[in-house]
Design a protein around this motif. Structure first.
Motif, PDB file in Angstrom:
ATOM      1  N   SER A   1      66.796  26.220  10.988  1.00  0.00           N
ATOM      2  CA  SER A   1      66.809  27.466  11.762  1.00  0.00           C
ATOM      3  C   SER A   1      67.722  28.458  11.069  1.00  0.00           C
ATOM      4  O   SER A   1      68.850  28.120  10.722  1.00  0.00           O
ATOM      5  CB  SER A   1      67.332  27.227  13.185  1.00  0.00           C
ATOM      6  OG  SER A   1      66.468  26.393  13.896  1.00  0.00           O
ATOM      7  N   ALA A   2      67.237  29.666  10.903  1.00  0.00           N
ATOM      8  CA  ALA A   2      68.058  30.703  10.274  1.00  0.00           C
ATOM      9  C   ALA A   2      67.782  32.022  10.985  1.00  0.00           C
ATOM     10  O   ALA A   2      66.630  32.320  11.310  1.00  0.00           O
ATOM     11  CB  ALA A   2      67.738  30.829   8.795  1.00  0.00           C
TER      12      ALA A   2
ATOM     13  N   GLU B   1      62.452  27.834  11.534  1.00  0.00           N
ATOM     14  CA  GLU B   1      62.519  29.053  12.350  1.00  0.00           C
ATOM     15  C   GLU B   1      63.397  30.031  11.596  1.00  0.00           C
ATOM     16  O   GLU B   1      64.556  29.738  11.312  1.00  0.00           O
ATOM     17  CB  GLU B   1      63.104  28.758  13.729  1.00  0.00           C
ATOM     18  CG  GLU B   1      62.207  27.872  14.581  1.00  0.00           C
ATOM     19  CD  GLU B   1      62.857  27.501  15.899  1.00  0.00           C
ATOM     20  OE1 GLU B   1      64.008  27.903  16.120  1.00  0.00           O
ATOM     21  OE2 GLU B   1      62.210  26.801  16.684  1.00  0.00           O
TER      22      GLU B   1
ATOM     23  N   VAL C   1      64.211  34.152  11.663  1.00  0.00           N
ATOM     24  CA  VAL C   1      63.905  35.386  12.379  1.00  0.00           C
ATOM     25  C   VAL C   1      63.615  36.528  11.414  1.00  0.00           C
ATOM     26  O   VAL C   1      62.580  37.185  11.494  1.00  0.00           O
ATOM     27  CB  VAL C   1      65.061  35.759  13.322  1.00  0.00           C
ATOM     28  CG1 VAL C   1      64.772  37.086  14.017  1.00  0.00           C
ATOM     29  CG2 VAL C   1      65.233  34.671  14.360  1.00  0.00           C
TER      30      VAL C   1
ATOM     31  N   ARG D   1      55.582  23.310  10.587  1.00  0.00           N
ATOM     32  CA  ARG D   1      55.654  24.369  11.609  1.00  0.00           C
ATOM     33  C   ARG D   1      56.610  25.443  11.124  1.00  0.00           C
ATOM     34  O   ARG D   1      57.726  25.150  10.690  1.00  0.00           O
ATOM     35  CB  ARG D   1      56.146  23.809  12.941  1.00  0.00           C
ATOM     36  CG  ARG D   1      56.184  24.851  14.059  1.00  0.00           C
ATOM     37  CD  ARG D   1      56.528  24.227  15.395  1.00  0.00           C
ATOM     38  NE  ARG D   1      57.901  23.757  15.451  1.00  0.00           N
ATOM     39  CZ  ARG D   1      58.947  24.529  15.716  1.00  0.00           C
ATOM     40  NH1 ARG D   1      58.772  25.822  15.918  1.00  0.00           N
ATOM     41  NH2 ARG D   1      60.161  24.030  15.765  1.00  0.00           N
TER      42      ARG D   1
ATOM     43  N   GLU E   1      58.058  29.370  12.319  1.00  0.00           N
ATOM     44  CA  GLU E   1      58.076  30.456  13.298  1.00  0.00           C
ATOM     45  C   GLU E   1      59.036  31.520  12.811  1.00  0.00           C
ATOM     46  O   GLU E   1      60.143  31.211  12.370  1.00  0.00           O
ATOM     47  CB  GLU E   1      58.518  29.963  14.674  1.00  0.00           C
ATOM     48  CG  GLU E   1      57.495  29.086  15.362  1.00  0.00           C
ATOM     49  CD  GLU E   1      57.897  28.744  16.791  1.00  0.00           C
ATOM     50  OE1 GLU E   1      58.769  29.435  17.339  1.00  0.00           O
ATOM     51  OE2 GLU E   1      57.351  27.770  17.319  1.00  0.00           O
ATOM     52  N   ALA E   2      58.620  32.767  12.920  1.00  0.00           N
ATOM     53  CA  ALA E   2      59.480  33.862  12.494  1.00  0.00           C
ATOM     54  C   ALA E   2      59.126  35.104  13.297  1.00  0.00           C
ATOM     55  O   ALA E   2      58.050  35.184  13.907  1.00  0.00           O
ATOM     56  CB  ALA E   2      59.302  34.142  11.008  1.00  0.00           C
TER      57      ALA E   2
ATOM     58  N   GLU F   1      53.632  30.937  12.906  1.00  0.00           N
ATOM     59  CA  GLU F   1      53.630  32.055  13.856  1.00  0.00           C
ATOM     60  C   GLU F   1      54.620  33.091  13.378  1.00  0.00           C
ATOM     61  O   GLU F   1      55.773  32.774  13.085  1.00  0.00           O
ATOM     62  CB  GLU F   1      54.038  31.591  15.258  1.00  0.00           C
ATOM     63  CG  GLU F   1      53.010  30.732  15.946  1.00  0.00           C
ATOM     64  CD  GLU F   1      53.411  30.415  17.382  1.00  0.00           C
ATOM     65  OE1 GLU F   1      54.122  31.226  17.989  1.00  0.00           O
ATOM     66  OE2 GLU F   1      53.033  29.343  17.861  1.00  0.00           O
ATOM     67  N   THR F   2      54.195  34.334  13.282  1.00  0.00           N
ATOM     68  CA  THR F   2      55.109  35.400  12.913  1.00  0.00           C
ATOM     69  C   THR F   2      54.596  36.703  13.500  1.00  0.00           C
ATOM     70  O   THR F   2      53.394  36.873  13.700  1.00  0.00           O
ATOM     71  CB  THR F   2      55.264  35.516  11.393  1.00  0.00           C
ATOM     72  OG1 THR F   2      56.084  36.635  11.090  1.00  0.00           O
ATOM     73  CG2 THR F   2      53.927  35.678  10.700  1.00  0.00           C
ATOM     74  N   LEU F   3      55.515  37.594  13.777  1.00  0.00           N
ATOM     75  CA  LEU F   3      55.089  38.902  14.263  1.00  0.00           C
ATOM     76  C   LEU F   3      54.668  39.782  13.093  1.00  0.00           C
ATOM     77  O   LEU F   3      53.546  40.235  13.022  1.00  0.00           O
ATOM     78  CB  LEU F   3      56.228  39.578  15.027  1.00  0.00           C
ATOM     79  CG  LEU F   3      56.363  39.237  16.506  1.00  0.00           C
ATOM     80  CD1 LEU F   3      57.508  40.013  17.111  1.00  0.00           C
ATOM     81  CD2 LEU F   3      55.078  39.561  17.251  1.00  0.00           C
TER      82      LEU F   3
ATOM     83  N   PHE G   1      68.603  27.392  17.406  1.00  0.00           N
ATOM     84  CA  PHE G   1      67.994  28.691  17.648  1.00  0.00           C
ATOM     85  C   PHE G   1      66.531  28.467  17.988  1.00  0.00           C
ATOM     86  O   PHE G   1      65.842  27.777  17.262  1.00  0.00           O
ATOM     87  CB  PHE G   1      68.067  29.563  16.398  1.00  0.00           C
ATOM     88  CG  PHE G   1      69.455  29.712  15.855  1.00  0.00           C
ATOM     89  CD1 PHE G   1      69.782  29.154  14.644  1.00  0.00           C
ATOM     90  CD2 PHE G   1      70.417  30.393  16.563  1.00  0.00           C
ATOM     91  CE1 PHE G   1      71.048  29.281  14.136  1.00  0.00           C
ATOM     92  CE2 PHE G   1      71.680  30.532  16.065  1.00  0.00           C
ATOM     93  CZ  PHE G   1      72.009  29.971  14.846  1.00  0.00           C
TER      94      PHE G   1
ATOM     95  N   THR H   1      59.168  35.245  20.265  1.00  0.00           N
ATOM     96  CA  THR H   1      58.012  35.532  19.417  1.00  0.00           C
ATOM     97  C   THR H   1      56.736  35.598  20.243  1.00  0.00           C
ATOM     98  O   THR H   1      55.946  36.524  20.139  1.00  0.00           O
ATOM     99  CB  THR H   1      57.877  34.436  18.346  1.00  0.00           C
ATOM    100  OG1 THR H   1      59.113  34.339  17.661  1.00  0.00           O
ATOM    101  CG2 THR H   1      56.768  34.762  17.374  1.00  0.00           C
TER     102      THR H   1
END
Lengths: 304, 283
Positions: A164-165, A182, A184, A199, A201-202, A222-224, B2, B8
């Motif tokens: 996680s970062a 993960e 961000v 997996r 996620e961001a 998954e990312t925006l 986190f 998200t």
């Protein structure tokens, strides 16, 4: 003989002879004592540097110093604990732990602001910084790496690796087993991967993955808004389930086929599309808002 | 640990909802079939009639401004055209309709003014500024019904009106601004363009030279045989592209843009809309 060396030898003797936990305080430690390779090392400091290396001996070597405040240490044949006591802590200065452990010893290390460097342990790692880089190699079993504002660099990890970062970049090479990430805002780069389950996620973090994903595994991204690049071997087969409002899939020089809409998607307005790469294979679910997905063959030159 | 999954997901869902709302918020031309003004319209059936031979390789060029165009297949080689007028206000007699031979083709013009320019390549039918064209003071509509011989081509143009084509067997160009285009033919149209309206095309075979199907505010539905070989470029700004055919990509792909090859490749289908979805189905 200086004072710390004296105490160090005294603690070692106490551990070896009495084989009972030893608790001590001091601003400097330098000691070596017998240690079980199934044991665990717990290290924490507010500001400073933690370095853990491994050797083939069944001993632990601890060198610790602090000008922040007293080091609280607890040693036993199966457990080492080092931390800086909050009481009387200086506002300036830093601490440093330099620990050598038998191969296989589990390592848990945390720093509020500092660096963590772990190598060669071939064991489960739990490494956390609020601010500061984490560099680790040879993680096995279950490893968890977390940072808020630091960079993470990992090499040769197997088992289950979780990273996680918040804002730092993540670089991982030579990873097998399960990989969960993960990130961000940072960039994540993964090289020489052969991952069973993946997996990622961001929010705005980007991903550059190079390697293979198991055909039987479960893989999701998954990312925006972050961009995603997958670099696969030329003959790698995959099925991409892409759901994106504004992102696109750039196939590069891979032959990909958009599969006909089917099931519940057929006839309804949907952002979900399914693509097969080299006839299909590892199923990868990709969900983005505006992030695009690029496919590249490993070793292919970058297109400008 | 986190965990940003919830953040998200929440943002993504919100964005998707907004996107879906935007996509669903396309402006639709709402028909008002039961307006008093429509019910009260006067009709002049058979306001125009023309017939003549039109063989394979020849073409009908039909220019209309206000009114629909309906085309069906003729049983022989005779092109038959009839037109009716509907109006509430104004003098329908001011609207002239004529047919002329232009080389091997036939040009049919509906002229709202004496100054209307109309030939095989030009159509400019001015309105009231020239005194008496289609306007609030003269709302005459001209509806054409065409029986088109097999093998003969057609270029059909109107501004306000639907274009319906059934059973033709030759490449057709159909253009309107306000109105939908519905085509069911053995050979698909080469052009079907509208601005406000849906485009629906059912075809047995693709036009050899490819097809260009565009709308701005509307959806496009194309049905074609399962064993179709084609190249496809389909894109929409706020809708989605969905196909019943596998497409080998030859460029960037998304739910809004598909660029690739169906079957072994063939004529190019260029399909574009702004506010609407694109669906390519198997017949």
């Amino acid at each position: 003989m200086n004072t710390s060396a004296f105490f160090s030898r005294a603690w070692t003797a106490a551990v070896i002879v009495a084989a009972v936990p030893l608790h001590a305080q001091g601003r400097g430690i330098d000691t070596t004592f017998a240690f079980n390779k199934s044991g665990e090392v717990n290290l924490s400091l507010p500001v400073g540097d933690i370095r853990v290396t491994a050797w083939a001996r069944d001993e632990v070597h601890v060198v610790a110093s602090s000008d922040l405040g007293p080091i609280s240490a607890s040693f036993s044949p199966t457990r080492v604990r080092l931390e800086i006591r909050g009481h009387g802590m200086s506002r300036t200065g830093r601490a440093r732990y330099d620990v050598t452990v038998p191969i296989g010893v589990r390592v848990s290390a945390s720093a509020a602001s500092g660096t963590i460097n772990v190598s060669g342990t071939r064991s489960s790692l739990q490494l956390t910084t609020a601010s500061g880089p984490i560099t680790a190699s040879d993680g096995e079993g279950r490893s968890e790496i977390e940072t808020a504002a630091g960079h993470v660099t990992l090499q040769r990890f197997s088992g289950t690796t979780r990273v996680s970062a918040m804002s730092g970049s993540v670089t991982i090479s030579d990873v097998t087993g399960d990989l969960e990430l993960e990130d961000v805002h940072g960039t994540t780069r993964i090289d020489h991967a052969d991952v069973a389950n993946f997996r990622f996620e961001a929010v705005a973090g980007s991903l550059d993955f190079s390697g293979k994903l198991a055909a039987s595994g479960k893989h999701s991204v998954e990312t925006l808004s972050g961009g995603i690049t997958f670099r696969f071997p030329a003959d790698f087969g995959a099925t991409l389930e892409l759901e994106s409002l504004r992102g696109v899939l750039e196939p590069g020089d891979f032959p990909i086929t958009l599969r006909p809409a089917s099931g519940t998607d057929r006839g309804r307005s949907s952002d979900r599309q399914e693509y097969s790469l080299n006839g299909g294979g590892a199923r990868i679910a990709i969900n983005t808002f505006s992030g695009s997905v690029a496919l590249r063959k490993i070793g292919a030159p970058e297109k400008r | 640990m986190f965990s940003y999954r919830i953040v998200t997901r929440s943002l993504a869902i919100a964005a998707l909802v907004l996107g879906a709302t935007a996509a669903g918020a396309q402006v639709r031309i709402i028909r008002r079939p039961d307006r008093a003004s429509d019910r009260d319209k006067q009709t002049q059936a058979n306001a125009f009639q023309w017939s003549g031979e039109l063989g394979a390789g020849q073409k009908l060029i039909l220019r209309n401004l206000n009114g629909s165009i309906s085309v069906e297949r003729a049983s022989g080689n005779t092109l038959e055209i009839t037109a009716s007028k509907q109006w509430n206000k104004g003098d329908p007699a001011l609207v002239k309709i004529d047919a002329t031979r232009a080389g091997k083709d036939v040009v049919v013009c509906a002229r709202w003014t004496a100054e209307t320019k109309c030939d095989a390549t030009t159509y400019n039918s001015s309105n009231e500024e020239h005194g008496g064209g289609w306007s609030r003071s003269n709302d005459t509509e001209v509806s054409f019904v065409v029986k088109l011989p097999a093998g003969a081509g057609a270029s059909l143009n109107t501004t306000n009106g639907q274009i319906d084509i059934v059973g033709t067997a030759s490449p057709i160009e159909a253009r309107t601004t306000n109105g939908e285009i519905v085509i069911e033919s053995s050979e698909g149209p080469s052009v079907a363009h509208t601005t406000n309206g849906d485009v629906s095309i059912h075809m047995v075979k693709l036009p050899a030279g490819g097809g260009s199907y565009h709308t701005t505010n509307g959806s496009i539905t194309i049905a074609m045989p399962e064993a179709t070989d084609a190249n496809v470029e389909a894109r929409t700004t706020l809708g989605r592209v969905q196909l019943d055919f596998p497409v080998k990509a030859n460029g960037a792909m998304s739910s809004r843009r598909v660029s690739g090859v169906i079957g072994r490749g063939g004529p190019l289908l260029d399909i574009v809309t702004t506010l609407g979805s694109i669906r390519i189905e198997k017949k």
